[in-house]
Design an enzyme around this catalytic site. Structure first.
Site, PDB file in Angstrom:
ATOM      1  N   ASP A 200     -14.279 -31.658  -9.968  1.00 37.04           N
ATOM      2  CA  ASP A 200     -13.860 -31.681  -8.573  1.00 37.04           C
ATOM      3  C   ASP A 200     -14.838 -32.511  -7.744  1.00 37.04           C
ATOM      4  O   ASP A 200     -15.890 -32.944  -8.230  1.00 37.04           O
ATOM      5  CB  ASP A 200     -13.639 -30.275  -8.004  1.00 37.04           C
ATOM      6  CG  ASP A 200     -14.924 -29.514  -7.737  1.00 37.04           C
ATOM      7  OD1 ASP A 200     -16.021 -30.069  -7.954  1.00 37.04           O
ATOM      8  OD2 ASP A 200     -14.841 -28.353  -7.301  1.00 37.04           O
ATOM      9  N   GLU A 243      -8.982 -30.381  -4.397  1.00 38.41           N
ATOM     10  CA  GLU A 243      -9.750 -31.532  -4.889  1.00 38.41           C
ATOM     11  C   GLU A 243     -10.165 -31.363  -6.340  1.00 38.41           C
ATOM     12  O   GLU A 243     -11.032 -32.086  -6.846  1.00 38.41           O
ATOM     13  CB  GLU A 243     -11.000 -31.728  -4.017  1.00 38.41           C
ATOM     14  CG  GLU A 243     -12.126 -30.733  -4.219  1.00 38.41           C
ATOM     15  CD  GLU A 243     -11.940 -29.406  -3.477  1.00 38.41           C
ATOM     16  OE1 GLU A 243     -12.940 -28.679  -3.352  1.00 38.41           O
ATOM     17  OE2 GLU A 243     -10.811 -29.100  -3.037  1.00 38.41           O
TER      18      GLU A 243
END
Length: 324
Positions: A200, A243
């Site tokens: 991420d 994300e």
């Protein structure tokens, strides 16, 4: 005999019937009569209009000399039952879109390049019981074909939309998880090494708070494009949420996966995203876990790569860690 006064003779149960060509010209179906040598004897207005070939120029010649798009060997074989079994033959557009490559002269809204056709070919039985000629009926089925093709295309788009994340173009979480579960079972059966990778964006909330959510979306899109360049077609990459991304590196040991993880990390670190005059830089953290027979489920395997990702975060970010 003048072409406009010719008649089509067809014997049915020994009775000859004369069909005026004027009647054939009024029908919105292509009608052609050919003999065993594929010489044309009747060519109606429908065929004239769509082929741009007048009857007098076609009649008396071989159909193959006028229409080079027709595969002669295929058509001769296709028509064999007409002569040998006195049986009709059908050609449908799903098998072969057209017999004659006629352009589609429908309104400008028509999306077809050519006329889709269904063709029926039936024997003309003479009084002596022999079949020396056959009649070919050509139906314009463009609308039906486009309708079916359009529905198939729509279904394919819906299928893709149900699998793909709209922002990144990677697989969405649900579909990625389904495929990952399948790959886990394959690893259990084959015993070959594969590695799960979670990553991420570091401090992503700070990017959103500083530059706005549109900028955050652009960063996610750029990272997704970067991931696509770094993995193979046989690998499985998806947006797992927000994300966060998940990658399954198929037939890859954790040592192979190190190279992929480091490449993604370095490229992300060098990447600059431009948004409304601002230059945004970011880094990523990654966690890797190679398949082990000790994993009782796909989720247990993925959880291990997530633990490695958490360790990378705790150790300072912008790095990868491997689950031990």
């Amino acid at each position: 005999m003048n072409a406009s006064t010719k008649t089509l003779t067809q014997n049915t149960e020994g009775t000859a019937s004369q069909v005026p060509l004027e009647l054939l010209d009024s029908i919105e179906v292509g009608i052609a009569v050919l003999d065993r040598n594929f010489t044309v004897h009747v060519w109606n207005k429908f065929l004239e209009n769509h082929s741009a070939k007048k009857a007098q120029s076609v009649i008396g010649g071989s159909i193959f000399s006028h229409f080079s798009e027709i595969d002669e060997a295929w058509l001769r074989t296709k028509i064999d039952p007409v002569f040998n079994l006195k049986s009709p033959v059908f050609i449908i557009w799903e098998q072969r879109p057209f017999l004659f490559k006629f352009t589609c002269n429908r309104p400008v809204t028509c999306a077809a390049e050519f006329m889709y056709q269904n063709v029926t070919i039936f024997p003309i039985v003479e009084n002596n019981g022999r079949v020396e000629r056959f009649c070919m009926l050509v139906y314009d089925v463009t609308e039906q074909a486009l309708g079916k093709l359009g529905m198939e295309h729509l279904n394919e788009e819906l299928k893709t939309a149900s699998r793909v994340d709209g922002l990144t173009g990677l697989f969405n979480r649900r579909y990625w998880q389904e495929r990952f579960d399948e790959m886990y079972k394959l690893c259990v059966r084959r015993g070959k090494p594969s590695t799960a990778l979670m990553l991420d964006i570091d401090h992503f909330k700070r990017i959103n708070d500083t530059y706005g959510h549109q900028a955050g979306d652009k960063v996610i899109q750029m990272l997704a494009a970067l991931i696509k360049r770094c993995v193979r077609e046989t690998d499985l990459a998806g947006r797992y949420g927000g994300e966060e991304f998940a990658i399954m590196l198929n037939d890859s040991t954790v040592e192979d996966a190190r190279a992929v993880a480091e490449r993604i990390r370095q490229l992300a670190q060098r990447l600059t995203v431009e948004h409304e005059g601002e230059s945004i830089s970011f880094t990523v953290s990654l966690g890797l876990a190679q398949f082990s027979a000790d994993f009782k489920s796909a989720m247990a395997w993925l959880e291990c790569s997530d633990q490695a990702l958490y360790k990378a975060k705790e150790s300072g970010r912008n790095q990868y860690c491997i689950y031990e």
